[in-house]
Design a protein around this motif. Structure first.
Motif, mmCIF file in Angstrom:
data_model
loop_
_atom_site.group_PDB
_atom_site.id
_atom_site.type_symbol
_atom_site.label_atom_id
_atom_site.label_comp_id
_atom_site.label_asym_id
_atom_site.label_seq_id
_atom_site.Cartn_x
_atom_site.Cartn_y
_atom_site.Cartn_z
ATOM 1 N N THR A 305 8.383 44.438 -22.219
ATOM 2 C CA THR A 305 7.243 43.311 -21.826
ATOM 3 C C THR A 305 7.776 42.666 -20.554
ATOM 4 O OG1 THR A 305 7.480 42.120 -23.725
ATOM 5 C CG2 THR A 305 5.966 43.765 -23.817
ATOM 6 N N CYS A 306 8.962 42.160 -21.086
ATOM 7 C CA CYS A 306 9.450 41.039 -20.123
ATOM 8 C C CYS A 306 11.000 41.185 -19.729
ATOM 9 C CB CYS A 306 9.182 39.770 -20.118
ATOM 10 S SG CYS A 306 9.773 39.319 -22.112
ATOM 11 N N PHE A 307 11.551 41.044 -18.785
ATOM 12 C CA PHE A 307 12.895 41.121 -18.594
ATOM 13 C C PHE A 307 13.463 40.127 -17.634
ATOM 14 C CE2 PHE A 307 15.632 43.528 -15.317
ATOM 15 C CZ PHE A 307 16.703 43.457 -15.982
ATOM 16 N N ALA A 308 15.025 39.715 -18.165
ATOM 17 C CA ALA A 308 15.360 38.669 -17.435
ATOM 18 C C ALA A 308 16.937 39.249 -17.143
ATOM 19 C CB ALA A 308 15.508 37.292 -17.802
ATOM 20 N N HIS A 309 17.701 39.100 -15.804
ATOM 21 C CA HIS A 309 18.893 39.276 -15.582
ATOM 22 C C HIS A 309 19.536 37.933 -14.898
ATOM 23 C CE1 HIS A 309 21.915 42.549 -13.741
ATOM 24 N NE2 HIS A 309 22.534 41.501 -14.544
#
Length: 741
Positions: A305-309
């Motif tokens: 549902t959500c992604f951070a890098h």
């Protein structure tokens, strides 16, 4: 000049007809006989037999400080010494790719073993000896050498991508997610370590400077040399016909190019400089260390549902380039709310710059390991997790994909590799002292089409010559351009010659970023179309109705040899390609999948890669042999990143401890299993007139993660700090494994 701007998808072309049966075929290297016989002249070998001088670089023995004075008197009086060049305008390292000039020392030491002066002498030995006689007085300064200390943090320039890419409210979505994944992965500094060291020969004629150097991007490299010596670029000619590997480290000039030029202009005779292997490591450029935080928010069923890098990476003062670890994360992974961000941690070590697959090579070590971890926590097969999260459009901005065969690559690889036999529970398959496991990863590499031009001359006898300032860094450019021209013009391969690596030739894209073959090749394609139009005009027929085969033009009921059409006259045409609307309206990338099987020894912690498969889709494959060879290189380098490579920097002073190939470990034959490469049939008509995309850097992206994931499947041990060396495994292997052994 015939110019083609890529504003719309290409239709059927003569390459699709493949009348000659040449395009795509795995033909042998055009320049291969010259290389294997030693007749290909590399940079340092030019002016053989002439009266030349030799240069040697004097390094600074501190990590950070001000230069109070430099004493060159003893060196200048040494036997055979012609000159010692010092001062503020000495380069401190390589130039950044496409920068106007390299940075100069300006009275400071910015990193350990930074160039301080250059000795020019009658022999290499005399120059090397005199270099030890140069002394300097320094005012030491406090240095910053540890990326994890984060002493100075700053925002990068937008090179080679926007440093921050956000959509929605990631923090809010992550806080509300049913499943929260949050782990940090680290990669060390790496070096390109090309076989041919940075080397240059310069000749000054009193008005014009000629340089032979190992360079990848001649159009900007010649400007960097001119800036370094204070000449107008029209007074400088640069040659780089053969290059023994670059991998990004030669996108900007090495300091040797300017040093040799300054030497030649000072002593009035040609000067040769080849950096020692130690100085290549310490005075050119390197890949920056990274600390990468990867976060996924997902449902319990596995929908992301959500992604951070978010990446911390390094560079030296004044350098805005950053290792773009999130360059594939922008488009490869789903998540309505997302954040891909980069920060530079400034250190007083050698500058960082592009190394093969800048971004993907480090970033996918983290993200593809993270996806494997997420799948494991959810109890889902890693391939099933990817299937259920495959985006239909670019998740960052909803741009349609020009083509995307990621799942096809994964499915093909899974079937060929026997993924169904993978141990379902880590640590359950054992052969004596060896634990066996399988792992996989996705691969991606953003595609670029660059402005490029090429000339084709057809001589009166019907023979064609392709000319462009494009370079061949060992990837097969000579051969591919020969194939394109031969296929388009209906000529046998041995009737097409190729001239590269000279700034006097039509300006080219240069080699880098996996854009070389597609860009330079497209300019040859456009030039060939212009040649066909000229032949058709002379025959008074429509070019579309003209068939060219075996050195003949066939129109209507006539078959006419080119020599008869030309009537003793040569024809020269110029073609140019430029990116256009298709680059803006579609998202273009190459895709692939890697599958690895490893064995880990429970007594020693040693890891052996037993099998490695790469499946790739990169549009039209221009030469299966050279493309496969590029993939082999990527796979081998991926083994190195997974298990061996680490440029160790002493955090007390910035010294690169393992600054040669005796201590900087790279894979050797014993480390590499039989490699398998499968290239799927694809045409990306939005990417270029060739319908091809870059492949050279695709094959390294994710390989290390596939190996690391296989290590986990074999042992149950998760390592998030690359490389996965024996000590990191041994400390985590369960006791029952050790006692059972």
């Amino acid at each position: 000049m015939n110019k083609h701007v890529m504003d719309k998808a290409i239709g059927e072309t003569r390459l699709d007809r493949n009348t000659q049966g040449i395009i795509g075929k795995g033909v042998d290297r055009y320049e291969g006989p010259l290389k294997v016989s030693g007749r290909a002249t590399y940079a340092y070998e030019n002016l053989a037999g002439e009266d030349v001088a030799y240069g040697f670089v004097v390094p600074a023995p501190i990590g950070r400080g001000a230069i109070k004075s430099v004493d060159t008197s003893k060196a200048e009086s040494a036997p055979g010494v012609l000159a010692v060049i010092s001062g503020d305008k000495i380069l401190r390292a390589s130039s950044q790719p496409m920068a106007p000039a390299a940075q100069t020392i300006d009275g400071e030491v910015f990193h350990y073993n930074q160039p301080l002066a250059i000795v020019i002498a009658e022999s290499f030995e005399a120059a090397r000896h005199a270099s030890h006689l140069v002394t300097a007085d320094y005012e030491p300064k406090q240095g910053r050498y540890d990326v994890k200390a984060r002493e100075t943090v700053r925002k990068p320039d937008a090179m080679p991508m926007e440093p921050v890419n956000e959509r929605g409210d990631f923090e809010k979505a992550f806080a509300e997610a049913e499943v929260q994944f949050d782990e940090t992965y680290t990669t060390p500094s790496y070096h390109a370590a090309a076989m041919e060291p940075h080397a240059s020969v310069a000749k000054w004629d009193g008005d014009r400077l000629t340089v032979w150097s190992s360079c990848q991007l001649l159009e900007t490299n010649v400007k960097q040399i001119a800036a370094g010596v204070g000449l107008d670029v029209s007074k400088v000619r640069l040659h780089s016909p053969y290059i023994g590997g670059g991998f990004g480290s030669k996108l900007g000039i090495g300091p040797d190019a300017v040093f040799a030029s300054l030497g030649a202009m000072t002593v009035g005779k040609p000067v040769k400089i080849a950096l020692t292997r130690q100085n290549v490591f310490q005075q050119t450029s390197r890949r920056g260390e990274t600390v990468q935080r990867v976060r996924f928010g997902a449902t319990k069923e596995g929908k992301i549902t959500c992604f951070a890098h978010e990446t911390d990476t390094t560079n030296s003062p004044g350098n805005g380039f950053f290792e773009p670890s999130g360059i594939s994360s922008v488009f490869l992974y789903p998540g309505k709310d997302r954040r891909i961000a980069h920060t530079i941690v400034e250190t007083d070590a050698l500058m960082t710059s592009a190394v093969r697959a800048p971004g993907e090579a480090t970033g996918m070590l983290a993200t593809e390991s993270a996806l494997d971890e997420l799948a494991d926590r959810l109890g889902i097969d890693p391939i099933d997790l990817r299937r259920m999260n495959e985006p239909k459009v670019n998740p960052q901005d909803d741009t349609p994909f020009s083509s995307r065969m990621l799942l096809e690559c994964i499915e093909e690889g899974a079937g060929r590799f026997g993924w169904g036999d993978r141990p379902q529970k880590p640590g359950t398959r054992r052969e004596g002292e060896w634990l066996i496991g399988m792992g996989m990863s996705s691969a991606s590499r953003k595609n670029s089409l660059m402005k490029s031009s090429a000339e084709i001359e057809m001589s009166p006898d019907g023979r064609a010559t392709v000319r462009t300032s494009m370079t061949d860094i060992g990837t097969g450019t000579y051969t591919i351009l020969q194939q394109i021209a031969a296929e388009m013009l209906g000529l046998p391969l041995d009737q097409v010659d190729v001239e590269l690596g000279d700034t006097a030739l039509p300006a080219s894209s240069g080699s880098g970023g996996s854009w070389g073959a597609n860009s330079a090749g497209s300019s040859v394609f456009v030039a060939a179309e212009a040649m066909i139009a000229e032949l058709a005009k002379r025959l008074d027929v429509d070019a579309e109705t003209l068939t060219l085969k075996d050195g003949h033009a066939i129109a209507g009921n006539r078959q006419i040899p080119f020599s008869e059409i030309l009537k003793g006259e040569a024809i020269t045409v110029l073609g140019q390609i430029e990116p256009g609307k298709t680059d803006e309206e579609t998202h273009q990338a190459s895709y692939g999948a890697h599958f690895a099987e490893v064995a880990v020894n429970v007594v020693t912690g040693e890891t052996r890669v037993r099998r490695l498969l790469t499946v790739g889709a990169a549009g039209r494959i221009l030469n299966h042999k050279t493309a496969t060879s590029q993939c082999y290189g990527g796979q081998i380098w991926g083994i190195g990143y997974a298990l061996e490579e680490e440029l160790v920097i002493d955090t007390r002073n910035g010294l690169m401890v393992n600054h040669d190939l005796a201590e900087y470990h790279v894979p050797v034959h014993a480390d590499v299993p039989k490699l398998d490469v499968v290239l799927l049939e694809e045409r990306d008509t939005h990417a270029s007139p060739l319908a091809g995309k870059g492949i050279g850097e695709l094959a390294i992206a994710g390989v290390g993660a596939a190996i690391n994931n296989a290590i986990y499947n074999a042992t149950g041990v998760r390592v998030r700090d690359y490389p996965v060396t024996m000590d990191k495994l041994l400390s985590q292997l369960p006791d029952d494994y050790l006692t059972a052994a």
